[in-house]
Scaffold this active site. Structure first.
Site, PDB file in Angstrom:
ATOM      1  N   ARG A  69      -6.745  34.390 -56.267  1.00 34.33           N
ATOM      2  CA  ARG A  69      -7.647  35.540 -56.453  1.00 34.33           C
ATOM      3  C   ARG A  69      -6.896  36.871 -56.481  1.00 34.33           C
ATOM      4  O   ARG A  69      -7.512  37.923 -56.375  1.00 34.33           O
ATOM      5  CB  ARG A  69      -8.725  35.590 -55.366  1.00 34.33           C
ATOM      6  CG  ARG A  69      -9.600  34.344 -55.329  1.00 34.33           C
ATOM      7  CD  ARG A  69     -10.269  34.057 -56.647  1.00 34.33           C
ATOM      8  NE  ARG A  69     -11.224  32.951 -56.572  1.00 34.33           N
ATOM      9  CZ  ARG A  69     -11.615  32.247 -57.642  1.00 34.33           C
ATOM     10  NH1 ARG A  69     -11.122  32.510 -58.836  1.00 34.33           N
ATOM     11  NH2 ARG A  69     -12.489  31.293 -57.531  1.00 34.33           N
ATOM     12  N   ASN A 283     -16.926  22.442 -61.734  1.00 37.32           N
ATOM     13  CA  ASN A 283     -16.569  22.416 -63.145  1.00 37.32           C
ATOM     14  C   ASN A 283     -15.191  21.772 -63.284  1.00 37.32           C
ATOM     15  O   ASN A 283     -14.241  22.310 -62.759  1.00 37.32           O
ATOM     16  CB  ASN A 283     -16.542  23.856 -63.688  1.00 37.32           C
ATOM     17  CG  ASN A 283     -16.167  23.898 -65.153  1.00 37.32           C
ATOM     18  OD1 ASN A 283     -16.294  22.919 -65.869  1.00 37.32           O
ATOM     19  ND2 ASN A 283     -15.665  25.041 -65.590  1.00 37.32           N
ATOM     20  N   ASP A 310      -7.451  22.046 -57.317  1.00 42.40           N
ATOM     21  CA  ASP A 310      -8.292  22.985 -58.056  1.00 42.40           C
ATOM     22  C   ASP A 310      -8.973  23.955 -57.092  1.00 42.40           C
ATOM     23  O   ASP A 310     -10.175  24.211 -57.161  1.00 42.40           O
ATOM     24  CB  ASP A 310      -9.321  22.268 -58.935  1.00 42.40           C
ATOM     25  CG  ASP A 310      -9.857  23.223 -60.010  1.00 42.40           C
ATOM     26  OD1 ASP A 310      -9.079  24.088 -60.455  1.00 42.40           O
ATOM     27  OD2 ASP A 310     -11.036  23.126 -60.375  1.00 42.40           O
TER      28      ASP A 310
END
Lengths: 434, 325
Positions: A69, A283, A310
């Site tokens: 991030r 996802n 992930d």
């Protein structure tokens, strides 16, 4: 040879899948590198000694997909916070997807990331460059400049290239310069506005479905272009059995294709979204039990050579809404090793094979020299107690990393020490552990 | 491994009404029986019973609705509750307030029950999971997931005309894929022991494997309604044409529009239902909609009694409700 930067790890069961070692032995570290395994070199004096008896000593984990991030969303997480979490989790190498803000499509962003990672110094951060500028799928990024700046591969993140001509050109260009392309195979039209695997559960919950064909159609297209361009392709985050079988066939035809899977995809299925559990809004979506079994089989055969986390830390309220309105993704660093070890418990893989899928397996796919314990290699080491039971507790997790469906799960095997470039970056105080 | 049903309290009584899924036949029958006891209320001079006096019910509609919202409001008022109507699509959420904040703010106003309609599947579950323990949540339609009070008023209508569900053959015609009404109807019909539930539609309007819903599949209307006791027509949304699901309204009517002639294939005493609003000339002919077999307007009036039943049951006052007969 007796400087303060010498460490010995004694009496552990050393498992190094790359060299095939699996035996109780000692390991000697000097100046951030592995100096010797077995017998100490003559005149070696350790400044630190770690007693690893009863524990497993393996290479530090290599994670092919972890979002920090940073830059852009430092209010959610930072390189400092996530590398600290990685160290606690035995992970020493983190590959960062390019969908930061700004996108990793210029060397300046790469330099920034690497500089900040160096400052935190708890794990190695390897940026993945954007294949196209702004990840928009239109203009090629300066792939060579990105590679020279330190990118280990190129990808288009979660935004698969919709235009097949751009994809062809991007793969040709990457192939010219020996760059590996990481592709998340998905046909965006077939995905449409789906939220969950198209199947009985989505039909009952009234959640628009994402058909398996959204993945297999893209894999077919990408494989055809891989053959045509000769580019080395790594498929990212497989979710369906069909895709795994297509990749297996391509590998049999000696195409240079490899694949990874997210650890959670090997344990959860569409059934886990029952009652609209937004932590299972992921996802690619969680698919059927048959898909999960096929992914496990492909992993055991080596068709899928790597398991990744992930990892996607999210804002605390990102999952607090009705299922379709929540963000996708889960925080996965802390569960990468335990979920992989669970596969050993469940008879999917042997211990050494399982460790290979999170160390030398992913490293080999990108041609990286990490994830192995050999004299001369970087002393990135994970030591874990294979017998220790623990429960993933919400209150013990960082606030930005609570978006996981695994809270309350019991795991066996916990990291006790992590060494990165020879330094102890994490050490669980055994007196505080139950 | 099965989780406790969040719709039931620790004594197995109805606490929230979110979906038919997971409810037992006895519970559905109790809802129908309780509704039966309320049908008289609407015919009285004073159309009120004091069951929910002093309670505040908030109608929280994030999607437009006239009929459903109105019947919920009428039902609440006939139970003597105070009703707060919030059309949220035009209020706070457009200012960026999260759904959770909206919930917390309304809770602070001491609301006892939320009736919620939202475009997201799972929205009512979300409310029920996050609301304070004393609050009941009724789902008035969430995305493509469920619309349980509509399904129960349809069951009520069927029971009024056919008495028993066992032995019945029911056909549901149209856009099952996108229909929360159809999902709830199928679950209710199967739970109540209906002999055969059929769905009739082209494959673009059906889930990938509709048999998992417990239905028989037909692609031909006349074949599908042969010898059925009940025909339920679903509304066809105009946007289905743009999503490449259907070529045109014209072709749809040619294949799946209910006409007097086609209805002849059903049993002579078959009834025709529609959750409304009807697209005349798309799902059915006006002749059928206004004809002797149509019970469409009865569905609307029964809707009030069924919603009164569900509201009183979730608020724990159904015993008195039966006494008010």
């Amino acid at each position: 040879m007796n400087a303060p930067n010498s460490t010995s790890i004694l009496g552990g069961r050393l498992i190094d899948p790359a060299s095939g070692i699996d035996s109780v032995t000692d390991i000697f570290i000097h100046n951030g590198k592995i100096l010797a395994i077995g017998e100490p070199p003559e005149g070696f004096t350790a400044h630190h000694t770690i007693d690893a008896s009863g524990q497993i000593v393996c290479p530090g984990l290599v994670d092919l997909s972890a979002r920090m991030r940073e830059p852009g969303q430092e209010h959610i997480a930072t390189i400092a916070s996530e590398t600290a979490l990685a160290a606690r989790s035995g992970i020493t190498t983190l590959c960062c997807p390019p969908d930061t803000d700004p996108v990793i499509d210029t060397p300046a962003v790469v330099t920034l990331l690497l500089r900040r990672a160096k400052r935190s110094a708890r794990a190695r951060l390897l940026p993945i460059g954007a294949m196209t500028q702004q990840l928009a799928g239109e203009h090629l990024s300066e792939m060579v400049a990105l590679k020279r700046a330190g990118c280990v591969a190129m990808s288009n993140g979660y935004a698969p290239l919709a235009n097949t001509l751009v994809e062809r050109r991007a793969l040709e260009y990457a192939a010219t310069f020996g760059i590996t392309a990481i592709l998340r195979p998905e046909d965006r039209h077939l995905r449409n506005n789906g939220y969950a695997h198209e199947g009985p559960v989505s039909a009952r919950l009234g959640l628009p479905g994402i058909p398996e064909a959204a993945e297999s159609v893209a894999v077919a297209r990408d494989l055809a272009l891989a053959e045509h361009t000769g580019c080395r392709i790594h498929f990212h985050l497989l979710s369906s059995g069909t895709a795994a079988r297509m990749i297996e066939q391509a590998q049999q035809q000696r195409l240079q294709v490899s694949a990874n899977v997210a650890a959670h995809q090997l344990h959860l299925t569409e059934m886990d979204i029952e009652d609209f559990d937004s932590n299972c809004h992921l996802n690619p979506p969680l698919r059927s039990l048959a898909d999960r079994e096929a992914l496990r089989a492909a992993l055991a055969k080596g068709v899928i050579g790597a398991i990744c986390s992930d990892h996607q830390p999210l804002k605390a309220d990102a999952k607090e809404a009705p299922f379709p309105s929540t963000a996708t993704g889960m925080a996965g660093l802390q569960t990468l090793l335990p979920l992989t070890l669970k596969l050993v418990d469940e008879g999917v893989l042997g211990l050494s094979e399982a460790i290979a899928r999170i160390t030398c397996g992913p490293a080999d796919m990108l041609g990286l020299p990490y994830g192995r314990l050999q004299p001369g290699s970087s002393a990135d080491i994970c030591i874990f107690d294979p017998h220790r039971h623990w429960v993933l507790k919400r209150e013990e997790m960082p606030s930005s990393g609570r978006n996981t469906p695994f809270i309350g799960w019991e795991f066996q095997g916990q990291v006790t020490h992590t060494l990165f470039e020879g330094r102890i970056v994490f050490h669980s105080d055994s007196t505080t552990q139950a | 491994m099965s989780k406790p049903n969040i719709q039931l309290d620790s004594h197995g009584r109805l606490k929230h009404f979110l979906t038919i899924d997971g409810l037992k036949r006895e519970m559905l029958t109790e809802i129908l029986d309780t509704a039966e006891s309320f049908t008289g209320v609407s015919e009285r001079v004073v159309k009120k019973v004091p069951l929910l006096r002093g309670k505040t019910i908030c109608n929280l509609f994030f999607e437009n609705s006239t009929r459903t919202r109105t019947t919920f409001e009428v039902a609440a008022k006939r139970l003597s509750a105070d009703v707060l109507n919030l059309n949220v699509s035009t209020s706070s959420t457009t200012k960026g307030e999260t759904l959770l904040d909206t919930l917390r703010n309304l809770e602070a106003m001491h609301v006892d029950m939320f009736v919620i309609r939202h475009s997201d599947s799972g929205a009512a579950h979300f409310f029920a999971t996050h609301a304070a323990p004393h609050i009941s949540v009724i789902n008035a339609g969430d995305g493509q997931h469920a619309h349980p009070t509509q399904a129960m008023l349809d069951m009520f209508t069927i029971r009024r005309h056919k008495e028993e569900f066992t032995g019945l053959r029911v056909a549901i015609v149209g856009d099952v894929l996108h229909s929360r009404v159809a999902r709830s109807q199928i679950l209710a019909l199967n739970t109540l022991g209906t002999s055969e539930v059929r769905v009739i539609a082209p494959r673009t309007l059906l889930p990938p494997d509709p048999r998992t819903l417990g239905v028989h599949i037909f692609h031909d209307l006349e074949e599908g309604i042969r010898d059925v006791d009940v025909v339920i027509m679903l509304r066809l949304q105009k946007e289905r044409m743009t999503g490449a699901l259907l070529p045109s309204e014209h072709e749809y009517f040619q294949l799946y529009g209910l006409t007097e002639k086609r209805l002849k294939a059903a049993k002579p005493d078959a009834i025709v239902m529609h959750p409304g609003p009807i697209n005349r000339g798309v799902e059915m002919d006006s002749q059928v909609a206004d004809g002797p077999r149509s019970v469409i307007l009865q569905q609307v009036s029964f809707g009030i009694a069924v919603r009164m039943a569900v509201m009183s049951m979730t608020m724990g006052t159904q015993a008195q409700g039966a006494a008010a007969r």
